[in-house]
Design a protein around this motif. Structure first.
Motif, PDB file in Angstrom:
ATOM      1  N   ILE A   5       0.834  -1.196   0.000  1.00 40.27           N
ATOM      2  CA  ILE A   5       0.000   0.000   0.000  1.00 40.27           C
ATOM      3  C   ILE A   5       0.867   1.243   0.000  1.00 40.27           C
ATOM      4  O   ILE A   5       0.612   2.183  -0.729  1.00 40.27           O
ATOM      5  N   LEU A   6       1.918   1.260   0.794  1.00 42.93           N
ATOM      6  CA  LEU A   6       2.811   2.407   0.818  1.00 42.93           C
ATOM      7  C   LEU A   6       3.455   2.633  -0.536  1.00 42.93           C
ATOM      8  O   LEU A   6       3.623   3.767  -0.966  1.00 42.93           O
ATOM      9  N   CYS A   7       3.805   1.570  -1.229  1.00 44.16           N
ATOM     10  CA  CYS A   7       4.432   1.694  -2.548  1.00 44.16           C
ATOM     11  C   CYS A   7       3.471   2.327  -3.543  1.00 44.16           C
ATOM     12  O   CYS A   7       3.881   3.071  -4.416  1.00 44.16           O
ATOM     13  N   MET A  22      11.751   0.926  -4.978  1.00 41.91           N
ATOM     14  CA  MET A  22      11.035   0.341  -6.107  1.00 41.91           C
ATOM     15  C   MET A  22      11.829   0.636  -7.364  1.00 41.91           C
ATOM     16  O   MET A  22      12.350   1.726  -7.545  1.00 41.91           O
ATOM     17  N   SER A  23      11.891  -0.333  -8.229  1.00 44.60           N
ATOM     18  CA  SER A  23      12.553  -0.114  -9.510  1.00 44.60           C
ATOM     19  C   SER A  23      11.599   0.650 -10.419  1.00 44.60           C
ATOM     20  O   SER A  23      10.384   0.648 -10.212  1.00 44.60           O
ATOM     21  N   PRO A  24      12.126   1.294 -11.459  1.00 43.80           N
ATOM     22  CA  PRO A  24      11.244   1.968 -12.417  1.00 43.80           C
ATOM     23  C   PRO A  24      10.239   1.011 -13.052  1.00 43.80           C
ATOM     24  O   PRO A  24       9.123   1.395 -13.365  1.00 43.80           O
ATOM     25  N   ILE A  25      10.613  -0.251 -13.198  1.00 45.88           N
ATOM     26  CA  ILE A  25       9.701  -1.238 -13.769  1.00 45.88           C
ATOM     27  C   ILE A  25       8.529  -1.478 -12.820  1.00 45.88           C
ATOM     28  O   ILE A  25       7.387  -1.560 -13.248  1.00 45.88           O
ATOM     29  N   ASP A  26       8.811  -1.570 -11.508  1.00 45.85           N
ATOM     30  CA  ASP A  26       7.742  -1.744 -10.528  1.00 45.85           C
ATOM     31  C   ASP A  26       6.799  -0.544 -10.535  1.00 45.85           C
ATOM     32  O   ASP A  26       5.584  -0.704 -10.481  1.00 45.85           O
ATOM     33  N   GLU A  27       7.376   0.650 -10.589  1.00 53.43           N
ATOM     34  CA  GLU A  27       6.559   1.859 -10.611  1.00 53.43           C
ATOM     35  C   GLU A  27       5.664   1.877 -11.848  1.00 53.43           C
ATOM     36  O   GLU A  27       4.482   2.210 -11.766  1.00 53.43           O
ATOM     37  N   GLN A  28       6.218   1.516 -13.001  1.00 52.99           N
ATOM     38  CA  GLN A  28       5.434   1.509 -14.232  1.00 52.99           C
ATOM     39  C   GLN A  28       4.318   0.471 -14.152  1.00 52.99           C
ATOM     40  O   GLN A  28       3.202   0.725 -14.591  1.00 52.99           O
ATOM     41  N   ALA A  29       4.599  -0.689 -13.589  1.00 53.71           N
ATOM     42  CA  ALA A  29       3.572  -1.733 -13.458  1.00 53.71           C
ATOM     43  C   ALA A  29       2.416  -1.252 -12.581  1.00 53.71           C
ATOM     44  O   ALA A  29       1.248  -1.511 -12.895  1.00 53.71           O
ATOM     45  N   ILE A  30       2.737  -0.547 -11.511  1.00 49.82           N
ATOM     46  CA  ILE A  30       1.685  -0.012 -10.637  1.00 49.82           C
ATOM     47  C   ILE A  30       0.871   1.033 -11.379  1.00 49.82           C
ATOM     48  O   ILE A  30      -0.367   1.020 -11.342  1.00 49.82           O
ATOM     49  N   LYS A  31       1.545   1.934 -12.081  1.00 47.98           N
ATOM     50  CA  LYS A  31       0.833   2.961 -12.846  1.00 47.98           C
ATOM     51  C   LYS A  31      -0.057   2.328 -13.905  1.00 47.98           C
ATOM     52  O   LYS A  31      -1.188   2.775 -14.128  1.00 47.98           O
ATOM     53  N   ARG A  45      -4.561   0.160 -18.464  1.00 52.01           N
ATOM     54  CA  ARG A  45      -3.435   0.124 -19.404  1.00 52.01           C
ATOM     55  C   ARG A  45      -2.728  -1.228 -19.307  1.00 52.01           C
ATOM     56  O   ARG A  45      -2.276  -1.769 -20.309  1.00 52.01           O
ATOM     57  N   ALA A  46      -2.679  -1.804 -18.100  1.00 53.73           N
ATOM     58  CA  ALA A  46      -2.053  -3.123 -17.917  1.00 53.73           C
ATOM     59  C   ALA A  46      -2.797  -4.183 -18.722  1.00 53.73           C
ATOM     60  O   ALA A  46      -2.181  -5.051 -19.353  1.00 53.73           O
ATOM     61  N   ALA A  47      -4.119  -4.133 -18.733  1.00 57.57           N
ATOM     62  CA  ALA A  47      -4.911  -5.115 -19.483  1.00 57.57           C
ATOM     63  C   ALA A  47      -4.683  -4.958 -20.987  1.00 57.57           C
ATOM     64  O   ALA A  47      -4.578  -5.952 -21.715  1.00 57.57           O
ATOM     65  N   ILE A  48      -4.584  -3.718 -21.444  1.00 59.25           N
ATOM     66  CA  ILE A  48      -4.322  -3.463 -22.869  1.00 59.25           C
ATOM     67  C   ILE A  48      -2.936  -3.993 -23.244  1.00 59.25           C
ATOM     68  O   ILE A  48      -2.769  -4.684 -24.252  1.00 59.25           O
ATOM     69  N   LYS A  49      -1.926  -3.683 -22.408  1.00 62.55           N
ATOM     70  CA  LYS A  49      -0.565  -4.149 -22.686  1.00 62.55           C
ATOM     71  C   LYS A  49      -0.499  -5.671 -22.679  1.00 62.55           C
ATOM     72  O   LYS A  49       0.201  -6.275 -23.496  1.00 62.55           O
ATOM     73  N   GLU A  50      -1.221  -6.305 -21.780  1.00 63.87           N
ATOM     74  CA  GLU A  50      -1.234  -7.761 -21.725  1.00 63.87           C
ATOM     75  C   GLU A  50      -1.851  -8.346 -22.993  1.00 63.87           C
ATOM     76  O   GLU A  50      -1.344  -9.310 -23.564  1.00 63.87           O
ATOM     77  N   ALA A  51      -2.951  -7.744 -23.444  1.00 63.83           N
ATOM     78  CA  ALA A  51      -3.584  -8.217 -24.681  1.00 63.83           C
ATOM     79  C   ALA A  51      -2.636  -8.077 -25.865  1.00 63.83           C
ATOM     80  O   ALA A  51      -2.535  -8.981 -26.698  1.00 63.83           O
ATOM     81  N   ILE A  52      -1.928  -6.947 -25.921  1.00 59.66           N
ATOM     82  CA  ILE A  52      -0.969  -6.725 -27.009  1.00 59.66           C
ATOM     83  C   ILE A  52       0.155  -7.752 -26.930  1.00 59.66           C
ATOM     84  O   ILE A  52       0.558  -8.336 -27.944  1.00 59.66           O
ATOM     85  N   ALA A  53       0.642  -8.008 -25.727  1.00 57.12           N
ATOM     86  CA  ALA A  53       1.714  -8.999 -25.544  1.00 57.12           C
ATOM     87  C   ALA A  53       1.251 -10.401 -25.945  1.00 57.12           C
ATOM     88  O   ALA A  53       2.059 -11.228 -26.381  1.00 57.12           O
ATOM     89  N   ASN A  54      -0.053 -10.645 -25.827  1.00 54.69           N
ATOM     90  CA  ASN A  54      -0.608 -11.952 -26.185  1.00 54.69           C
ATOM     91  C   ASN A  54      -1.064 -12.024 -27.641  1.00 54.69           C
ATOM     92  O   ASN A  54      -1.769 -12.956 -28.021  1.00 54.69           O
ATOM     93  N   GLY A  55      -0.680 -11.033 -28.446  1.00 52.29           N
ATOM     94  CA  GLY A  55      -0.941 -11.123 -29.873  1.00 52.29           C
ATOM     95  C   GLY A  55      -1.966 -10.176 -30.462  1.00 52.29           C
ATOM     96  O   GLY A  55      -2.191 -10.188 -31.670  1.00 52.29           O
ATOM     97  N   ALA A  56      -2.613  -9.367 -29.634  1.00 53.00           N
ATOM     98  CA  ALA A  56      -3.583  -8.408 -30.167  1.00 53.00           C
ATOM     99  C   ALA A  56      -2.816  -7.248 -30.792  1.00 53.00           C
ATOM    100  O   ALA A  56      -2.372  -6.344 -30.103  1.00 53.00           O
ATOM    101  N   ASP A  57      -2.655  -7.290 -32.117  1.00 56.55           N
ATOM    102  CA  ASP A  57      -1.828  -6.300 -32.791  1.00 56.55           C
ATOM    103  C   ASP A  57      -2.624  -5.289 -33.619  1.00 56.55           C
ATOM    104  O   ASP A  57      -2.065  -4.520 -34.389  1.00 56.55           O
TER     105      ASP A  57
END
Length: 97
Positions: A5-7, A22-31, A45-57
């Motif tokens: 929660i603090l993070c 926190m690494s910049p990657i952790d911060e970006q994942a939270i955002k 945005r995480a759901a969109i990025k996941e869909a793109i990573a899974n082939g939604a181009d």
């Protein structure tokens, strides 16, 4: 649980002052998890990025995978952001080659 929660609540400098790093990657994942790219359908945005990573181009594949751009505005509010994420993913993929 309190540390997580603090993070999320504290910016990185304040989090570091209480001993949390926190690494910049952790911060970006939270955002990404907190940012609603499609406010009508509450798609993160995480759901969109996941869909793109899974082939939604394409926009249509992202819509099918996430429900984004299918809300009351039909993508008028989120289309440009999703196009940007698709372009970024394509650019990153080209750099890997």
């Amino acid at each position: 649980m309190i540390i997580i929660i603090l993070c999320v609540i504290l910016p990185s400098r304040k989090a570091e002052s209480v001993g949390i790093t926190m690494s910049p990657i952790d911060e970006q994942a939270i955002k990404d998890r907190l940012t609603k790219t499609c406010p009508c359908r509450v798609v993160t945005r995480a759901a969109i990025k996941e869909a793109i990573a899974n082939g939604a181009d394409t926009l249509e594949k992202v819509r099918a995978a996430t429900g984004a751009m299918a809300g009351s505005c039909r993508g008028q509010r989120c289309r440009s952001s999703i196009e940007g994420l698709l372009e970024q993913a394509s650019w990153e993929k080209d750099l890997e080659i």
